[in-house]
Design a protein around this motif. Sequence first.
Motif, PDB file in Angstrom:
ATOM      1  N   PRO A 185       0.788  -1.172   0.065  1.00 25.20           N
ATOM      2  CA  PRO A 185       0.199   0.051  -0.050  1.00 25.20           C
ATOM      3  C   PRO A 185       1.104   1.005   0.079  1.00 25.20           C
ATOM      4  CG  PRO A 185       0.062  -0.865   2.117  1.00 25.20           C
ATOM      5  CD  PRO A 185       0.848  -1.778   1.263  1.00 25.20           C
ATOM      6  N   ALA A 186       1.629   1.247  -1.003  1.00 22.72           N
ATOM      7  CA  ALA A 186       2.638   2.506  -1.149  1.00 22.72           C
ATOM      8  C   ALA A 186       1.983   3.817  -0.987  1.00 22.72           C
ATOM      9  CB  ALA A 186       3.623   2.195  -2.385  1.00 22.72           C
ATOM     10  N   GLN A 187       0.852   4.116  -1.691  1.00 22.75           N
ATOM     11  CA  GLN A 187       0.346   5.501  -1.511  1.00 22.75           C
ATOM     12  C   GLN A 187      -0.067   5.852  -0.148  1.00 22.75           C
ATOM     13  OE1 GLN A 187       0.731   7.944  -3.560  1.00 22.75           O
ATOM     14  NE2 GLN A 187       1.717   6.722  -4.925  1.00 22.75           N
ATOM     15  N   ARG A 188      -0.626   4.636   0.540  1.00 22.68           N
ATOM     16  CA  ARG A 188      -1.163   4.709   2.028  1.00 22.68           C
ATOM     17  C   ARG A 188      -0.212   5.070   2.788  1.00 22.68           C
ATOM     18  NH1 ARG A 188      -3.116   0.269   5.700  1.00 22.68           N
ATOM     19  NH2 ARG A 188      -3.836   1.481   7.615  1.00 22.68           N
ATOM     20  N   ILE A 189       0.874   4.434   2.471  1.00 24.08           N
ATOM     21  CA  ILE A 189       2.247   4.790   3.420  1.00 24.08           C
ATOM     22  C   ILE A 189       2.739   6.248   3.297  1.00 24.08           C
ATOM     23  CG2 ILE A 189       4.687   4.262   3.869  1.00 24.08           C
ATOM     24  CD1 ILE A 189       3.777   1.242   3.096  1.00 24.08           C
ATOM     25  N   LEU A 190       2.662   6.674   1.975  1.00 23.53           N
ATOM     26  CA  LEU A 190       3.381   8.106   1.893  1.00 23.53           C
ATOM     27  C   LEU A 190       2.351   9.160   2.269  1.00 23.53           C
ATOM     28  CD1 LEU A 190       4.340   7.805  -1.929  1.00 23.53           C
ATOM     29  CD2 LEU A 190       5.767   7.883   0.179  1.00 23.53           C
ATOM     30  N   ARG A 191       1.038   8.855   2.262  1.00 17.59           N
ATOM     31  CA  ARG A 191      -0.143   9.645   3.086  1.00 17.59           C
ATOM     32  C   ARG A 191       0.083   9.826   4.202  1.00 17.59           C
ATOM     33  NH1 ARG A 191      -3.564   7.459  -0.705  1.00 17.59           N
ATOM     34  NH2 ARG A 191      -4.574   5.900   0.804  1.00 17.59           N
ATOM     35  N   THR A 192       0.250   8.614   4.936  1.00 19.84           N
ATOM     36  CA  THR A 192       0.444   8.542   6.513  1.00 19.84           C
ATOM     37  C   THR A 192       1.645   9.429   6.950  1.00 19.84           C
ATOM     38  OG1 THR A 192      -0.751   6.590   6.499  1.00 19.84           O
ATOM     39  CG2 THR A 192       0.750   6.993   8.399  1.00 19.84           C
ATOM     40  N   LEU A 193       2.737   9.292   6.168  1.00 19.46           N
ATOM     41  CA  LEU A 193       3.870  10.105   6.545  1.00 19.46           C
ATOM     42  C   LEU A 193       3.790  11.573   6.536  1.00 19.46           C
ATOM     43  CD1 LEU A 193       6.445   7.773   4.901  1.00 19.46           C
ATOM     44  CD2 LEU A 193       6.481   8.265   7.276  1.00 19.46           C
ATOM     45  N   LEU A 194       2.955  11.951   5.299  1.00 23.31           N
ATOM     46  CA  LEU A 194       2.581  13.215   5.039  1.00 23.31           C
ATOM     47  C   LEU A 194       1.757  13.732   6.287  1.00 23.31           C
ATOM     48  CD1 LEU A 194       2.552  15.805   3.481  1.00 23.31           C
ATOM     49  CD2 LEU A 194       0.441  14.984   2.301  1.00 23.31           C
ATOM     50  N   GLN A 195       0.807  12.906   6.743  1.00 23.48           N
ATOM     51  CA  GLN A 195      -0.117  13.296   7.779  1.00 23.48           C
ATOM     52  C   GLN A 195       0.826  13.523   9.222  1.00 23.48           C
ATOM     53  OE1 GLN A 195      -2.888  10.013   7.639  1.00 23.48           O
ATOM     54  NE2 GLN A 195      -3.857  10.908   5.867  1.00 23.48           N
ATOM     55  N   MET A 196       1.862  12.552   9.463  1.00 18.38           N
ATOM     56  CA  MET A 196       2.350  12.398  10.362  1.00 18.38           C
ATOM     57  C   MET A 196       3.305  13.747  10.569  1.00 18.38           C
ATOM     58  SD  MET A 196       3.582   8.668  10.851  1.00 18.38           S
ATOM     59  CE  MET A 196       4.945   8.831  11.995  1.00 18.38           C
ATOM     60  N   LYS A 197       3.861  14.317   9.534  1.00 17.29           N
ATOM     61  CA  LYS A 197       4.671  15.443   9.276  1.00 17.29           C
ATOM     62  C   LYS A 197       3.693  16.598   9.568  1.00 17.29           C
ATOM     63  CE  LYS A 197       7.885  18.301   7.476  1.00 17.29           C
ATOM     64  NZ  LYS A 197       8.979  18.915   7.934  1.00 17.29           N
ATOM     65  N   GLU A 198       2.489  16.653   8.756  1.00 15.26           N
ATOM     66  CA  GLU A 198       1.542  17.909   9.114  1.00 15.26           C
ATOM     67  C   GLU A 198       0.990  17.905  10.338  1.00 15.26           C
ATOM     68  OE1 GLU A 198      -1.179  17.385   6.045  1.00 15.26           O
ATOM     69  OE2 GLU A 198      -0.004  18.429   4.370  1.00 15.26           O
ATOM     70  N   SER A 199       1.059  16.867  11.031  1.00 17.93           N
ATOM     71  CA  SER A 199       0.395  16.962  12.348  1.00 17.93           C
ATOM     72  C   SER A 199       1.134  17.356  13.800  1.00 17.93           C
ATOM     73  CB  SER A 199      -0.330  15.591  12.701  1.00 17.93           C
ATOM     74  OG  SER A 199       0.590  14.660  12.995  1.00 17.93           O
ATOM     75  N   GLY A 200       2.546  17.119  13.221  1.00 19.68           N
ATOM     76  CA  GLY A 200       3.564  17.512  14.124  1.00 19.68           C
ATOM     77  C   GLY A 200       4.033  16.207  14.873  1.00 19.68           C
ATOM     78  N   GLU A 201       3.512  15.174  14.825  1.00 20.95           N
ATOM     79  CA  GLU A 201       3.936  13.855  15.021  1.00 20.95           C
ATOM     80  C   GLU A 201       5.696  13.442  14.767  1.00 20.95           C
ATOM     81  OE1 GLU A 201       1.360  10.141  15.210  1.00 20.95           O
ATOM     82  OE2 GLU A 201       0.270  11.377  13.619  1.00 20.95           O
ATOM     83  N   ILE A 202       5.878  14.075  13.719  1.00 18.19           N
ATOM     84  CA  ILE A 202       7.423  13.595  13.400  1.00 18.19           C
ATOM     85  C   ILE A 202       8.351  14.650  14.250  1.00 18.19           C
ATOM     86  CG2 ILE A 202       9.250  13.605  11.677  1.00 18.19           C
ATOM     87  CD1 ILE A 202       7.218  12.651   9.574  1.00 18.19           C
ATOM     88  N   GLU A 203       7.726  15.871  14.201  1.00 19.50           N
ATOM     89  CA  GLU A 203       8.640  16.916  15.053  1.00 19.50           C
ATOM     90  C   GLU A 203       8.704  16.539  16.552  1.00 19.50           C
ATOM     91  OE1 GLU A 203      11.230  19.602  15.994  1.00 19.50           O
ATOM     92  OE2 GLU A 203      10.477  19.112  14.019  1.00 19.50           O
ATOM     93  N   GLU A 204       7.723  15.748  16.879  1.00 20.07           N
ATOM     94  CA  GLU A 204       7.469  15.401  18.435  1.00 20.07           C
ATOM     95  C   GLU A 204       8.599  14.327  18.744  1.00 20.07           C
ATOM     96  OE1 GLU A 204       4.024  13.210  20.199  1.00 20.07           O
ATOM     97  OE2 GLU A 204       3.105  14.858  19.350  1.00 20.07           O
ATOM     98  N   ILE A 205       8.619  13.330  17.667  1.00 21.97           N
ATOM     99  CA  ILE A 205       9.766  12.371  17.692  1.00 21.97           C
ATOM    100  C   ILE A 205      11.265  13.159  17.811  1.00 21.97           C
ATOM    101  CG2 ILE A 205      10.889  10.527  16.400  1.00 21.97           C
ATOM    102  CD1 ILE A 205       8.083   9.789  15.437  1.00 21.97           C
ATOM    103  N   LEU A 206      11.124  13.970  16.804  1.00 27.25           N
ATOM    104  CA  LEU A 206      12.695  14.703  16.740  1.00 27.25           C
ATOM    105  C   LEU A 206      13.088  15.582  17.793  1.00 27.25           C
ATOM    106  CD1 LEU A 206      12.221  16.033  13.203  1.00 27.25           C
ATOM    107  CD2 LEU A 206      13.609  14.061  13.767  1.00 27.25           C
ATOM    108  N   ALA A 207      11.963  16.126  18.525  1.00 25.62           N
ATOM    109  CA  ALA A 207      12.143  16.806  19.795  1.00 25.62           C
ATOM    110  C   ALA A 207      12.741  16.261  20.890  1.00 25.62           C
ATOM    111  CB  ALA A 207      10.890  17.570  20.161  1.00 25.62           C
ATOM    112  N   ARG A 208      12.437  14.681  20.953  1.00 25.39           N
ATOM    113  CA  ARG A 208      13.282  13.837  22.225  1.00 25.39           C
ATOM    114  C   ARG A 208      14.618  13.636  22.096  1.00 25.39           C
ATOM    115  NH1 ARG A 208       9.241   9.063  20.422  1.00 25.39           N
ATOM    116  NH2 ARG A 208       7.226   9.916  20.519  1.00 25.39           N
ATOM    117  N   TYR A 209      15.119  13.837  20.946  1.00 22.49           N
ATOM    118  CA  TYR A 209      16.529  13.716  20.864  1.00 22.49           C
ATOM    119  C   TYR A 209      17.327  15.029  20.563  1.00 22.49           C
ATOM    120  CZ  TYR A 209      14.912   9.067  20.238  1.00 22.49           C
ATOM    121  OH  TYR A 209      14.243   7.669  20.595  1.00 22.49           O
ATOM    122  N   ARG A 210      16.790  16.140  20.885  1.00 20.53           N
ATOM    123  CA  ARG A 210      17.452  17.481  20.666  1.00 20.53           C
ATOM    124  C   ARG A 210      17.993  18.118  22.087  1.00 20.53           C
ATOM    125  NH1 ARG A 210      13.679  19.479  15.917  1.00 20.53           N
ATOM    126  NH2 ARG A 210      15.114  19.029  14.290  1.00 20.53           N
TER     127      ARG A 210
END
Length: 210
Positions: A185-210
Amino acid sequence: MPVAEFKENRLVGGIIHDLIERLSQRLDVPAQIQVLPRNRVELALKQGEIDVRCYISPKWIANSEEYLWSVPFIQQRDLIVARSASEQLSSPDKLSGQSIGTVLGYTYPRLQQLFDHGDLRRDEARNQELVLQKLLAGRYQYAVSNELALEWFNRDLPNTDHLVNAGILEEEPVSCLVRNDPALPAQRILRTLLQMKESGEIEEILARYR
């Protein structure tokens, strides 16, 4: 660290681990994480053995045509690192005639011409932390490190021992690649990563290690 933490050849922590775990939860699909030697990864990609690989740039690999790329989620900044702020560099060319700490198997496009001509010599270590440890011990005057790894390394050192940014070598946005296969489900995976980026989830992960 902070990109990846390994124990007994298993990925147990770090940015990549947390990102894949969160993606797996979002997709409700279990992740099977493979830990491969660096020189084996490109072959595994070519043979279609990897479905998703994160923290990667198209410039760092060859033959990625069978893969789709996610939205970039962080700007990877590679630095020339020194022991003292007095050792600032105006240009990588100023390194000519020296040895520089590098990670075994990593490519550094801005420095490659200097390496090819013998104007700069690589002093290699197995991972980024070892490169910085050797710099701290005075094995060489300069090393290459990404900014996140430098900040992580300095965390447990007294301020007087902090290694410093002596100059930005290059900056590159990094993403995840997804195998372009109808069985996935390549497009679903890409959409999910985009949603994680836009929702701030990825930034949340990065913030743990800064």
